[in-house]
Motif scaffolding. Structure first.
Motif, PDB file in Angstrom:
ATOM      1  N   SER A 171       1.628   6.582  -6.831  1.00 13.11           N
ATOM      2  CA  SER A 171       0.519   7.428  -7.236  1.00 13.11           C
ATOM      3  C   SER A 171       0.887   8.914  -7.161  1.00 13.11           C
ATOM      4  CB  SER A 171      -0.693   7.144  -6.359  1.00 13.11           C
ATOM      5  OG  SER A 171      -1.753   7.988  -6.700  1.00 13.11           O
ATOM      6  N   PHE A 172       1.703   9.273  -6.156  1.00  7.33           N
ATOM      7  CA  PHE A 172       2.109  10.677  -6.027  1.00  7.33           C
ATOM      8  C   PHE A 172       3.419  10.946  -6.765  1.00  7.33           C
ATOM      9  CE2 PHE A 172      -0.987  10.573  -2.567  1.00  7.33           C
ATOM     10  CZ  PHE A 172      -1.671  11.752  -2.812  1.00  7.33           C
ATOM     11  N   ARG A 173       3.752  10.023  -7.648  1.00  9.23           N
ATOM     12  CA  ARG A 173       4.861  10.215  -8.574  1.00  9.23           C
ATOM     13  C   ARG A 173       6.209  10.379  -7.896  1.00  9.23           C
ATOM     14  NH1 ARG A 173       3.478  12.874 -13.290  1.00  9.23           N
ATOM     15  NH2 ARG A 173       4.614  14.745 -12.712  1.00  9.23           N
ATOM     16  N   ALA A 174       6.467   9.535  -6.886  1.00  5.65           N
ATOM     17  CA  ALA A 174       7.772   9.563  -6.233  1.00  5.65           C
ATOM     18  C   ALA A 174       8.812   8.934  -7.138  1.00  5.65           C
ATOM     19  CB  ALA A 174       7.714   8.806  -4.910  1.00  5.65           C
TER      20      ALA A 174
ATOM     21  N   ASP B 121      11.955   8.079   1.715  1.00  4.94           N
ATOM     22  CA  ASP B 121      10.684   8.453   2.347  1.00  4.94           C
ATOM     23  C   ASP B 121       9.924   7.254   2.878  1.00  4.94           C
ATOM     24  OD1 ASP B 121      11.025  11.078   1.868  1.00  4.94           O
ATOM     25  OD2 ASP B 121       9.595  11.240   0.227  1.00  4.94           O
TER      26      ASP B 121
ATOM     27  N   ARG C 169      -4.488  14.958   1.804  1.00  2.10           N
ATOM     28  CA  ARG C 169      -3.245  14.711   1.075  1.00  2.10           C
ATOM     29  C   ARG C 169      -3.494  14.782  -0.436  1.00  2.10           C
ATOM     30  NH1 ARG C 169      -0.457   9.072   2.115  1.00  2.10           N
ATOM     31  NH2 ARG C 169      -2.393   8.346   1.185  1.00  2.10           N
ATOM     32  N   ALA C 170      -4.621  14.188  -0.864  1.00  4.49           N
ATOM     33  CA  ALA C 170      -4.942  14.214  -2.287  1.00  4.49           C
ATOM     34  C   ALA C 170      -5.329  15.622  -2.739  1.00  4.49           C
ATOM     35  CB  ALA C 170      -6.065  13.236  -2.591  1.00  4.49           C
TER      36      ALA C 170
ATOM     37  N   GLN D 189      13.482   8.785  -3.897  1.00  2.00           N
ATOM     38  CA  GLN D 189      12.575   9.375  -2.907  1.00  2.00           C
ATOM     39  C   GLN D 189      11.825   8.280  -2.165  1.00  2.00           C
ATOM     40  OE1 GLN D 189      10.440  11.849  -5.726  1.00  2.00           O
ATOM     41  NE2 GLN D 189      11.364  13.699  -4.864  1.00  2.00           N
TER      42      GLN D 189
ATOM     43  N   GLU E 279       0.827  -1.217   0.000  1.00  3.58           N
ATOM     44  CA  GLU E 279       0.000   0.000   0.000  1.00  3.58           C
ATOM     45  C   GLU E 279       0.855   1.258   0.000  1.00  3.58           C
ATOM     46  OE1 GLU E 279      -1.883  -1.513   3.557  1.00  3.58           O
ATOM     47  OE2 GLU E 279      -1.831  -3.137   2.105  1.00  3.58           O
ATOM     48  N   TYR E 280       1.919   1.246   0.829  1.00 10.86           N
ATOM     49  CA  TYR E 280       2.764   2.437   0.915  1.00 10.86           C
ATOM     50  C   TYR E 280       3.426   2.708  -0.427  1.00 10.86           C
ATOM     51  CZ  TYR E 280       2.471   1.515   5.970  1.00 10.86           C
ATOM     52  OH  TYR E 280       2.049   1.281   7.248  1.00 10.86           O
TER      53      TYR E 280
ATOM     54  N   GLY F 136      -3.752   4.379   3.227  1.00  2.00           N
ATOM     55  CA  GLY F 136      -2.378   4.547   2.756  1.00  2.00           C
ATOM     56  C   GLY F 136      -1.625   5.662   3.456  1.00  2.00           C
ATOM     57  N   LEU F 137      -1.921   5.877   4.736  1.00  3.48           N
ATOM     58  CA  LEU F 137      -1.144   6.870   5.485  1.00  3.48           C
ATOM     59  C   LEU F 137       0.142   6.215   5.963  1.00  3.48           C
ATOM     60  CD1 LEU F 137      -3.898   8.540   7.668  1.00  3.48           C
ATOM     61  CD2 LEU F 137      -3.062   9.212   5.419  1.00  3.48           C
ATOM     62  N   PHE F 138       1.189   7.027   6.100  1.00  2.00           N
ATOM     63  CA  PHE F 138       2.455   6.491   6.588  1.00  2.00           C
ATOM     64  C   PHE F 138       2.484   6.615   8.106  1.00  2.00           C
ATOM     65  CE2 PHE F 138       3.588   8.257   2.304  1.00  2.00           C
ATOM     66  CZ  PHE F 138       3.519   7.023   1.672  1.00  2.00           C
TER      67      PHE F 138
ATOM     68  N   TYR G  48       2.773  15.151   2.068  1.00  2.00           N
ATOM     69  CA  TYR G  48       3.584  14.212   1.274  1.00  2.00           C
ATOM     70  C   TYR G  48       3.507  14.469  -0.235  1.00  2.00           C
ATOM     71  CZ  TYR G  48       5.332   9.852  -0.682  1.00  2.00           C
ATOM     72  OH  TYR G  48       6.032   8.930  -1.407  1.00  2.00           O
ATOM     73  N   GLY G  49       2.286  14.531  -0.765  1.00  2.00           N
ATOM     74  CA  GLY G  49       2.127  14.688  -2.210  1.00  2.00           C
ATOM     75  C   GLY G  49       2.657  16.018  -2.703  1.00  2.00           C
TER      76      GLY G  49
ATOM     77  N   ALA H 109      -5.116  12.748  -8.512  1.00  2.00           N
ATOM     78  CA  ALA H 109      -4.741  12.253  -7.186  1.00  2.00           C
ATOM     79  C   ALA H 109      -5.747  11.215  -6.735  1.00  2.00           C
ATOM     80  CB  ALA H 109      -4.672  13.392  -6.175  1.00  2.00           C
ATOM     81  N   MET H 110      -5.267  10.274  -5.971  1.00  2.00           N
ATOM     82  CA  MET H 110      -6.105   9.152  -5.566  1.00  2.00           C
ATOM     83  C   MET H 110      -6.250   9.119  -4.048  1.00  2.00           C
ATOM     84  SD  MET H 110      -6.261   5.589  -7.258  1.00  2.00           S
ATOM     85  CE  MET H 110      -6.429   3.979  -6.552  1.00  2.00           C
TER      86      MET H 110
ATOM     87  N   VAL I 176       0.968   4.235  -2.826  1.00  2.00           N
ATOM     88  CA  VAL I 176       0.755   5.657  -2.570  1.00  2.00           C
ATOM     89  C   VAL I 176       1.915   6.465  -3.145  1.00  2.00           C
ATOM     90  CG1 VAL I 176       0.562   7.420  -0.783  1.00  2.00           C
ATOM     91  CG2 VAL I 176      -0.631   5.248  -0.508  1.00  2.00           C
TER      92      VAL I 176
ATOM     93  N   LEU J  15       6.394  16.030  -2.833  1.00  2.00           N
ATOM     94  CA  LEU J  15       6.916  15.312  -4.008  1.00  2.00           C
ATOM     95  C   LEU J  15       6.728  16.131  -5.269  1.00  2.00           C
ATOM     96  CD1 LEU J  15       5.866  11.581  -3.544  1.00  2.00           C
ATOM     97  CD2 LEU J  15       8.112  12.606  -3.263  1.00  2.00           C
TER      98      LEU J  15
ATOM     99  N   GLU K 296       0.583  14.174 -13.476  1.00  2.00           N
ATOM    100  CA  GLU K 296       0.301  15.378 -12.718  1.00  2.00           C
ATOM    101  C   GLU K 296      -1.186  15.719 -12.908  1.00  2.00           C
ATOM    102  OE1 GLU K 296      -0.209  18.375 -14.703  1.00  2.00           O
ATOM    103  OE2 GLU K 296      -0.701  19.404 -12.821  1.00  2.00           O
TER     104      GLU K 296
END
Ligand SMILES: Nc1ncnc2c1ncn2[C@@H]1O[C@H](COP(=O)(O)OP(=O)(O)O)[C@@H](O)[C@H]1O
Ligand SMILES: [Mg+2]
Lengths: 269, 252
Positions: free
Chosen positions: A173-176, A184, B138-139, A180, A166-167, B77-79, B90-91, B70-71, A170, B94, B67
């Motif tokens: 999805s946020f284009r890391a 991260d 976040r999204a 990174q 899952e991590y 999916g939290l860290f 976070y997003g 966002a999902m 994510v 990045l 770009e």
């Protein structure tokens, strides 16, 4: 004073509570320690020659040894070898472990070697290490690294492999970018594993340093113990043992503290 | 999105999915568990490739996360090692935002989702509903033109879920974006969507697209409209034929 007596009488303490200091962990610890020390002292006095270490003898020489320049330099050398060896192992062990954990090709290639080396008794390679590095401090450092490296890389590998998908999803999805994601996500997610590996590695590193000193005869706590034992100064030798124990226990406590302080989230699962 | 299909080795999850989402439109996608809703969203996000057909956004084929999209995840999916603040940031981080931009924007989004005061909490210290608020912030923080929501309120209790639905409507009204809202709850689909797409079959295909002609802004009162009940009933019937069959298959 009278008032206090009356108050105490009016609120009688239950039996269990009144006797609680006798069963309290602290009291039991101290009591058991005193008893053990007394038995040790008694047995040595009754049966052993005078040079054998005993509590009263250790107390007698303690201040002198602890402030002795030779002893301090020995302790400094052993501990700095352990610390430097651990640092090297942390940096490279983590790198190798992460590469194995995240890149299948690397894992398949290295798995058997790393596992075998992890299981190799470090004493067995000592003669070889001295051939490669000579009878000097480099040999000790090499043994420390050998002792520590594989427990760190093995744990780093497990940690990197157990990063929840899952991590990573994510992050993707946020284009890391890959590096990174490494810093991260893979690194923090593996931290509990890395600390567990470090705990193991620190113990092994300490043993490795002492054993290397026995074998290679270079100044350090291990050699200090060896030398003083051979010259019938067992009390002095024992103080070096105590220092080694203290270092091991403090390191363990430090890691526990770090885990509690900085990884509160990791204790939940 | 045209002729889209996805297969995992032998399992054909969906095929021939044709759909289009207009700007600022909310498309709700509903279907039984395991019908491939998450897989479809992953393909839309570019997390995994399609095996047939293509998905385009603003004229470009989606091959990897891009770009402007966002999902929000079913699993949040939290860290766990990041605070609410850092998770929300976070997003944006990045995306290359500076420290100053982050410090300026993140509190705004934390406030928008109602998490003010919880910036320094860790995910394990807050409830599931609050965790998903965090995932939503976040999204939103990357200011997407398209929001993909994968059963965002599927893992929270019923009461929290209702609260979050109305919160979501309020947030959408304040900054309308194109949104694909996946759910397996009929009420939620009808309440959120401008259209409700029913995924059905094996492999799944677009079974029906229901126009939801309920007025906006929508809120609790929307639930009481007779039209809401009608639409709900309609979607229910469409889905249930499928569910019955699935149940029969399980029994057999
Ligand atoms: N990575 C994968 N590999 C193989 N099969 C998968 C994978 N992801 C999902 N599936 C399968 O695809 C089907 C649809 O899953 P999913 O998209 O999660 O459904 P939903 O979100 O509608 O509940 C399920 O049968 C699931 O087992
Ligand atoms: Mg799903």
């Amino acid at each position: 004073m009278t008032a206090q007596t009356v108050a105490a009488a009016r609120s009688p303490v239950p039996d269990a509570e009144r006797s609680s200091w006798v069963t309290s962990p602290l009291f039991l610890k101290i009591a058991a320690g005193i008893v053990l020390l007394l038995i040790w002292e008694g047995v040595v006095r009754a049966f052993a020659p005078g040079y054998v270490a005993k509590p009263s003898g250790i107390v007698r020489v303690f201040a002198a040894v602890i402030s002795d320049r030779q002893f301090l330099s020995a302790a400094g050398q052993t501990l700095s070898a352990v610390l430097i060896g651990l640092l090297i192992s942390i940096v490279f062990g983590t790198a190798v472990g992460f590469a194995m954990g995240r890149i299948n090709v690397v894992e398949r290639g290295l798995r058997y070697y790393v596992n075998s080396l992890f299981a190799t008794p470090m004493i067995a390679i000592l003669p070889l290490v001295t051939l490669w590095f000579g009878y000097n401090a480099d040999a000790r450092l090499a043994v420390v690294v050998f002792a520590a490296f594989f427990s760190i890389s093995t744990n780093a590998c497990d940690g990197a492999r157990s990063v929840p998908l899952e991590y990573l999803e994510v992050a993707q999805s946020f284009r890391a970018r890959p590096f990174q994601t490494l810093f991260d996500i893979i690194f923090p997610s593996s931290l509990p594993y890395l600390l567990a590996g470090l705990r193991l590695a620190a113990g092994r590193a300490l043993v490795g340093a002492v054993v290397a000193e026995f074998f290679v005869s270079i100044p350090g706590l291990g050699y200090y113990i060896l030398y003083n034992s051979r010259t019938f100064k067992h009390n002095e030798a024992f103080i070096a043992v105590i220092v080694l124990v203290a270092v091991g226990v403090s390191f363990e406590a430090l890691i526990n503290w770090l885990t509690r302080r900085y990884l509160p989230w990791a204790r939940r699962d | 999105m045209s002729g889209a299909g996805k297969r995992f080795s032998k399992l054909q999850v969906f095929s021939d999915v044709e759909l289009e989402v207009g700007e600022r439109e909310v498309l709700a996608i509903i279907g039984p568990s395991g019908c491939g809703k998450t897989t479809l969203l992953r393909c839309m996000n570019g997390l995994i490739p399609l095996t047939e057909g293509e998905i385009t956004m603003e004229g470009e084929a989606i091959t990897s996360p891009r770009e402007g999209v966002a999902m929000v995840f079913q699993h949040f999916g939290l860290f766990p090692w990041k605070t609410v603040f850092n998770n929300v940031a976070y997003g944006l981080k990045l995306a290359g935002a500076t420290r100053a931009q982050i410090d300026e924007k993140i509190p705004e989004y934390i406030k928008l989702v109602g998490l003010s005061g919880f910036e320094h909490y860790y995910p394990y210290q807050i409830s599931g509903g609050m965790q998903q608020r965090c995932g939503l912030a976040r999204a939103l923080a990357v200011e997407p033109r398209v929001l993909l929501m994968d059963e965002p309120f599927g893992a929270v209790d019923a009461q929290t879920r209702e609260i979050l639905q109305f919160e979501m409507l309020r947030i959408w009204e304040s900054r309308p974006t194109t949104m694909v809202f996946v759910t397996h709850a009929i009420d939620e689909a009808v309440l959120m969507g401008d259209r409700v797409l029913v995924l059905k079959g094996r492999p799944s295909t677009v079974h029906e697209i229901v126009e939801v002609d309920l007025p906006r802004p929508r809120n609790r009162a929307t639930l009481l409209l007779p039209r809401f009940a009608e639409l709900r009933e309609h979607v229910w019937n469409t889905l249930m034929a499928d569910a019955r069959q699935a149940e029969l298959e399980v029994i057999r």
